[in-house]
Design a protein around this motif. Structure first.
Motif, PDB file in Angstrom:
ATOM      1  N   GLY A 211       0.817  -1.211   0.000  1.00 18.84           N
ATOM      2  CA  GLY A 211       0.000   0.000   0.000  1.00 18.84           C
ATOM      3  C   GLY A 211       0.846   1.254   0.000  1.00 18.84           C
ATOM      4  O   GLY A 211       0.554   2.214  -0.722  1.00 18.84           O
ATOM      5  N   ALA A 212       1.908   1.271   0.789  1.00 19.37           N
ATOM      6  CA  ALA A 212       2.787   2.444   0.843  1.00 19.37           C
ATOM      7  C   ALA A 212       3.478   2.683  -0.493  1.00 19.37           C
ATOM      8  O   ALA A 212       3.586   3.823  -0.949  1.00 19.37           O
ATOM      9  CB  ALA A 212       3.821   2.271   1.946  1.00 19.37           C
ATOM     10  N   VAL A 213       3.921   1.603  -1.138  1.00 23.64           N
ATOM     11  CA  VAL A 213       4.571   1.749  -2.446  1.00 23.64           C
ATOM     12  C   VAL A 213       3.587   2.317  -3.463  1.00 23.64           C
ATOM     13  O   VAL A 213       3.928   3.216  -4.250  1.00 23.64           O
ATOM     14  CB  VAL A 213       5.147   0.394  -2.918  1.00 23.64           C
ATOM     15  N   LEU A 214       2.363   1.833  -3.465  1.00 21.11           N
ATOM     16  CA  LEU A 214       1.363   2.345  -4.411  1.00 21.11           C
ATOM     17  C   LEU A 214       1.014   3.799  -4.133  1.00 21.11           C
ATOM     18  O   LEU A 214       0.837   4.591  -5.070  1.00 21.11           O
ATOM     19  CB  LEU A 214       0.106   1.469  -4.370  1.00 21.11           C
ATOM     20  N   ILE A 215       0.911   4.174  -2.877  1.00 23.21           N
ATOM     21  CA  ILE A 215       0.607   5.561  -2.530  1.00 23.21           C
ATOM     22  C   ILE A 215       1.749   6.484  -2.961  1.00 23.21           C
ATOM     23  O   ILE A 215       1.515   7.540  -3.559  1.00 23.21           O
ATOM     24  CB  ILE A 215       0.309   5.694  -1.022  1.00 23.21           C
ATOM     25  N   VAL A 216       2.973   6.091  -2.693  1.00 28.86           N
ATOM     26  CA  VAL A 216       4.121   6.905  -3.093  1.00 28.86           C
ATOM     27  C   VAL A 216       4.197   7.016  -4.609  1.00 28.86           C
ATOM     28  O   VAL A 216       4.467   8.097  -5.158  1.00 28.86           O
ATOM     29  CB  VAL A 216       5.426   6.324  -2.505  1.00 28.86           C
ATOM     30  N   TYR A 217       3.927   5.925  -5.318  1.00 31.96           N
ATOM     31  CA  TYR A 217       3.947   5.969  -6.780  1.00 31.96           C
ATOM     32  C   TYR A 217       2.838   6.879  -7.316  1.00 31.96           C
ATOM     33  O   TYR A 217       3.050   7.625  -8.276  1.00 31.96           O
ATOM     34  CB  TYR A 217       3.817   4.567  -7.363  1.00 31.96           C
ATOM     35  N   GLY A 218       1.669   6.842  -6.693  1.00 36.92           N
ATOM     36  CA  GLY A 218       0.585   7.732  -7.098  1.00 36.92           C
ATOM     37  C   GLY A 218       0.944   9.193  -6.887  1.00 36.92           C
ATOM     38  O   GLY A 218       0.682  10.038  -7.746  1.00 36.92           O
ATOM     39  N   ILE A 219       1.582   9.497  -5.764  1.00 36.59           N
ATOM     40  CA  ILE A 219       2.016  10.872  -5.502  1.00 36.59           C
ATOM     41  C   ILE A 219       3.072  11.290  -6.523  1.00 36.59           C
ATOM     42  O   ILE A 219       3.060  12.416  -7.029  1.00 36.59           O
ATOM     43  CB  ILE A 219       2.539  11.000  -4.060  1.00 36.59           C
ATOM     44  N   PHE A 220       3.978  10.378  -6.852  1.00 38.85           N
ATOM     45  CA  PHE A 220       5.007  10.667  -7.850  1.00 38.85           C
ATOM     46  C   PHE A 220       4.385  10.973  -9.210  1.00 38.85           C
ATOM     47  O   PHE A 220       4.800  11.907  -9.899  1.00 38.85           O
ATOM     48  CB  PHE A 220       5.979   9.490  -7.952  1.00 38.85           C
ATOM     49  N   ARG A 221       3.395  10.193  -9.604  1.00 34.85           N
ATOM     50  CA  ARG A 221       2.745  10.444 -10.904  1.00 34.85           C
ATOM     51  C   ARG A 221       2.022  11.774 -10.925  1.00 34.85           C
ATOM     52  O   ARG A 221       2.059  12.502 -11.921  1.00 34.85           O
ATOM     53  CB  ARG A 221       1.786   9.310 -11.234  1.00 34.85           C
ATOM     54  N   ILE A 222       1.361  12.134  -9.828  1.00 36.83           N
ATOM     55  CA  ILE A 222       0.687  13.429  -9.751  1.00 36.83           C
ATOM     56  C   ILE A 222       1.715  14.552  -9.803  1.00 36.83           C
ATOM     57  O   ILE A 222       1.510  15.570 -10.477  1.00 36.83           O
ATOM     58  CB  ILE A 222      -0.185  13.504  -8.482  1.00 36.83           C
ATOM     59  N   TYR A 223       2.829  14.382  -9.106  1.00 39.95           N
ATOM     60  CA  TYR A 223       3.891  15.393  -9.122  1.00 39.95           C
ATOM     61  C   TYR A 223       4.442  15.586 -10.536  1.00 39.95           C
ATOM     62  O   TYR A 223       4.674  16.715 -10.966  1.00 39.95           O
ATOM     63  CB  TYR A 223       5.017  14.986  -8.165  1.00 39.95           C
ATOM     64  N   ARG A 224       4.668  14.492 -11.269  1.00 41.99           N
ATOM     65  CA  ARG A 224       5.191  14.609 -12.629  1.00 41.99           C
ATOM     66  C   ARG A 224       4.229  15.367 -13.531  1.00 41.99           C
ATOM     67  O   ARG A 224       4.651  16.193 -14.346  1.00 41.99           O
ATOM     68  CB  ARG A 224       5.442  13.226 -13.232  1.00 41.99           C
ATOM     69  N   ILE A 225       2.930  15.109 -13.392  1.00 40.70           N
ATOM     70  CA  ILE A 225       1.947  15.840 -14.193  1.00 40.70           C
ATOM     71  C   ILE A 225       1.960  17.319 -13.835  1.00 40.70           C
ATOM     72  O   ILE A 225       1.955  18.188 -14.695  1.00 40.70           O
ATOM     73  CB  ILE A 225       0.539  15.240 -13.998  1.00 40.70           C
ATOM     74  N   TRP A 226       1.999  17.615 -12.542  1.00 43.22           N
ATOM     75  CA  TRP A 226       2.001  19.001 -12.089  1.00 43.22           C
ATOM     76  C   TRP A 226       3.269  19.716 -12.552  1.00 43.22           C
ATOM     77  O   TRP A 226       3.218  20.865 -12.976  1.00 43.22           O
ATOM     78  CB  TRP A 226       1.883  19.029 -10.566  1.00 43.22           C
TER      79      TRP A 226
END
Length: 51
Positions: free
Chosen positions: A31-46
């Motif tokens: 779960g932590a890995v998926l959450i961090v990856y989701g935050i990373f993807r949002i950051y890249r888009i931003w």
């Protein structure tokens, strides 16, 4: 898509289930890995939209 990864990560931590029952330590790690990856993807888009 990043938000979806975050939601799935929270679900895995909460229910301790991903295709089968998971031990607590595995569900927290996955779960932590998926959450961090989701935050990373949002950051890249931003970051790319700011340019």
């Amino acid at each position: 898509m990043g938000l979806l990864y975050i939601i799935i990560g929270i679900y895995i931590i909460d229910k301790q289930w991903f295709m089968s029952s998971l031990p607590p330590n595995v569900s927290y790690a996955l779960g932590a890995v998926l959450i961090v990856y989701g935050i990373f993807r949002i950051y890249r888009i931003w970051k790319n939209r700011s340019l």
